[in-house]
Design a protein around this motif. Sequence first.
Motif, PDB file in Angstrom:
ATOM      1  N   PHE A  20     -41.795  -3.159 -34.479  1.00 58.07           N
ATOM      2  CA  PHE A  20     -42.064  -4.555 -34.750  1.00 58.07           C
ATOM      3  C   PHE A  20     -43.464  -4.769 -34.658  1.00 58.07           C
ATOM      4  N   LEU A  21     -44.202  -4.345 -33.942  1.00 55.74           N
ATOM      5  CA  LEU A  21     -45.560  -4.635 -33.547  1.00 55.74           C
ATOM      6  C   LEU A  21     -46.390  -4.083 -34.737  1.00 55.74           C
ATOM      7  N   ALA A  22     -45.867  -3.224 -35.614  1.00 53.52           N
ATOM      8  CA  ALA A  22     -46.526  -2.573 -36.505  1.00 53.52           C
ATOM      9  C   ALA A  22     -46.606  -3.413 -37.705  1.00 53.52           C
ATOM     10  N   ARG A  23     -45.861  -4.649 -37.702  1.00 53.03           N
ATOM     11  CA  ARG A  23     -45.615  -5.643 -38.747  1.00 53.03           C
ATOM     12  C   ARG A  23     -45.575  -5.064 -40.269  1.00 53.03           C
ATOM     13  N   ASN A  24     -44.909  -4.071 -40.450  1.00 53.26           N
ATOM     14  CA  ASN A  24     -44.778  -3.388 -41.766  1.00 53.26           C
ATOM     15  C   ASN A  24     -43.238  -3.452 -42.239  1.00 53.26           C
ATOM     16  N   SER A  25     -42.977  -4.488 -42.950  1.00 54.54           N
ATOM     17  CA  SER A  25     -41.754  -4.804 -43.422  1.00 54.54           C
ATOM     18  C   SER A  25     -41.394  -5.193 -44.775  1.00 54.54           C
ATOM     19  N   ALA A  26     -40.285  -5.004 -45.429  1.00 52.09           N
ATOM     20  CA  ALA A  26     -39.929  -5.306 -46.773  1.00 52.09           C
ATOM     21  C   ALA A  26     -38.627  -6.007 -46.763  1.00 52.09           C
ATOM     22  N   ALA A  27     -38.204  -6.656 -47.564  1.00 50.81           N
ATOM     23  CA  ALA A  27     -36.839  -7.571 -47.410  1.00 50.81           C
ATOM     24  C   ALA A  27     -36.311  -7.710 -48.903  1.00 50.81           C
ATOM     25  N   ASN A  28     -34.895  -7.963 -48.798  1.00 48.00           N
ATOM     26  CA  ASN A  28     -34.080  -8.518 -49.918  1.00 48.00           C
ATOM     27  C   ASN A  28     -33.350  -9.703 -49.281  1.00 48.00           C
ATOM     28  N   LYS A  29     -32.247 -10.084 -50.090  1.00 45.49           N
ATOM     29  CA  LYS A  29     -31.589 -11.152 -49.688  1.00 45.49           C
ATOM     30  C   LYS A  29     -30.644 -11.217 -48.451  1.00 45.49           C
ATOM     31  N   LYS A  30     -30.159  -9.693 -48.271  1.00 49.37           N
ATOM     32  CA  LYS A  30     -29.326  -9.417 -47.116  1.00 49.37           C
ATOM     33  C   LYS A  30     -29.867  -8.457 -45.999  1.00 49.37           C
ATOM     34  N   PHE A  31     -30.951  -7.893 -46.251  1.00 46.47           N
ATOM     35  CA  PHE A  31     -31.532  -7.025 -45.160  1.00 46.47           C
ATOM     36  C   PHE A  31     -33.263  -7.141 -45.176  1.00 46.47           C
ATOM     37  N   SER A  48     -29.975  -4.121 -36.651  1.00 46.55           N
ATOM     38  CA  SER A  48     -29.785  -5.135 -35.902  1.00 46.55           C
ATOM     39  C   SER A  48     -29.055  -6.246 -36.258  1.00 46.55           C
ATOM     40  N   VAL A  49     -27.999  -6.821 -35.684  1.00 51.54           N
ATOM     41  CA  VAL A  49     -27.311  -7.914 -36.300  1.00 51.54           C
ATOM     42  C   VAL A  49     -27.307  -9.091 -35.278  1.00 51.54           C
ATOM     43  N   SER A  50     -27.543 -10.464 -35.906  1.00 51.55           N
ATOM     44  CA  SER A  50     -27.580 -11.519 -34.971  1.00 51.55           C
ATOM     45  C   SER A  50     -26.339 -11.867 -34.551  1.00 51.55           C
ATOM     46  N   LYS A  51     -26.353 -12.723 -33.550  1.00 55.28           N
ATOM     47  CA  LYS A  51     -24.965 -13.237 -32.864  1.00 55.28           C
ATOM     48  C   LYS A  51     -24.683 -14.500 -34.080  1.00 55.28           C
ATOM     49  N   LYS A  52     -25.620 -15.040 -34.980  1.00 54.28           N
ATOM     50  CA  LYS A  52     -25.350 -16.052 -35.580  1.00 54.28           C
ATOM     51  C   LYS A  52     -24.239 -15.473 -36.852  1.00 54.28           C
ATOM     52  N   LEU A  53     -24.216 -14.274 -37.098  1.00 57.79           N
ATOM     53  CA  LEU A  53     -23.391 -13.786 -38.204  1.00 57.79           C
ATOM     54  C   LEU A  53     -21.908 -13.755 -37.710  1.00 57.79           C
ATOM     55  N   GLY A  54     -21.582 -13.936 -36.436  1.00 52.51           N
ATOM     56  CA  GLY A  54     -20.161 -14.091 -36.001  1.00 52.51           C
ATOM     57  C   GLY A  54     -19.919 -13.461 -34.785  1.00 52.51           C
ATOM     58  N   ASN A  55     -18.755 -13.169 -34.449  1.00 45.74           N
ATOM     59  CA  ASN A  55     -18.220 -12.759 -33.067  1.00 45.74           C
ATOM     60  C   ASN A  55     -18.713 -11.106 -33.154  1.00 45.74           C
ATOM     61  N   ALA A  56     -18.229 -10.557 -31.875  1.00 45.26           N
ATOM     62  CA  ALA A  56     -18.399  -9.123 -31.738  1.00 45.26           C
ATOM     63  C   ALA A  56     -17.627  -8.251 -32.737  1.00 45.26           C
ATOM     64  N   PHE A  82     -37.334   3.323 -38.888  1.00 43.56           N
ATOM     65  CA  PHE A  82     -36.808   1.839 -39.165  1.00 43.56           C
ATOM     66  C   PHE A  82     -35.866   1.200 -38.849  1.00 43.56           C
ATOM     67  N   VAL A  83     -35.954  -0.160 -38.735  1.00 41.99           N
ATOM     68  CA  VAL A  83     -34.966  -0.905 -38.150  1.00 41.99           C
ATOM     69  C   VAL A  83     -34.395  -1.975 -39.157  1.00 41.99           C
ATOM     70  N   ILE A  84     -33.051  -1.877 -39.298  1.00 45.13           N
ATOM     71  CA  ILE A  84     -32.492  -2.653 -40.511  1.00 45.13           C
ATOM     72  C   ILE A  84     -31.949  -4.050 -39.768  1.00 45.13           C
ATOM     73  N   VAL A  85     -32.349  -5.249 -40.167  1.00 48.26           N
ATOM     74  CA  VAL A  85     -32.069  -6.396 -39.733  1.00 48.26           C
ATOM     75  C   VAL A  85     -31.098  -7.125 -40.737  1.00 48.26           C
ATOM     76  N   CYS A  86     -29.859  -7.313 -40.435  1.00 46.95           N
ATOM     77  CA  CYS A  86     -29.001  -8.055 -41.346  1.00 46.95           C
ATOM     78  C   CYS A  86     -29.133  -9.510 -41.409  1.00 46.95           C
ATOM     79  N   ARG A  87     -29.231 -10.022 -42.504  1.00 50.00           N
ATOM     80  CA  ARG A  87     -29.326 -11.470 -42.875  1.00 50.00           C
ATOM     81  C   ARG A  87     -27.772 -12.115 -42.965  1.00 50.00           C
ATOM     82  N   LYS A  88     -27.903 -13.418 -42.987  1.00 46.37           N
ATOM     83  CA  LYS A  88     -26.617 -14.111 -43.084  1.00 46.37           C
ATOM     84  C   LYS A  88     -25.927 -13.745 -44.474  1.00 46.37           C
TER      85      LYS A  88
END
Length: 115
Positions: A20-31, A48-56, A82-88
């Motif tokens: 995360f400190l490297a700040r090297n990221s790329a994205a699309n609408k879902k990831f 990584s999946v946020s709690k905002k997406l739903g329950n466990a 790499f870390v994949i962060v899932c979006r809403k």
Amino acid sequence: MLAIKKALRIKKTTDFDKIFLARNSAANKKFVIYQVPSETNHFRVAVSVSKKLGNAVVRNRVKRLVRHAVMAISDDLSTTDFVIVCRKGVEELSFEEVQKNLTHALKVSKIYKQQ
């Protein structure tokens, strides 16, 4: 069933911080994909999946789909941590849609090298 081997997982907080400190990221609408060159001769991944997406149950389903999608294309991935962060909205997708969106995000981030 495709599972991610222990050697291919990122678990340590120090590894997450480095990515995360490297700040090297790329994205699309879902990831969003954060990456850093790997110190090993293979890729390593975390989801990584946020709690905002739903329950466990929902979050675990999303993580399972993403892990299976990664392992399905694992032969074409470069040696990167790499870390994949899932979006809403990911929680509503089928496996095929997750795989298509994830492949696109990995192509944008130049991790996916189609042979």
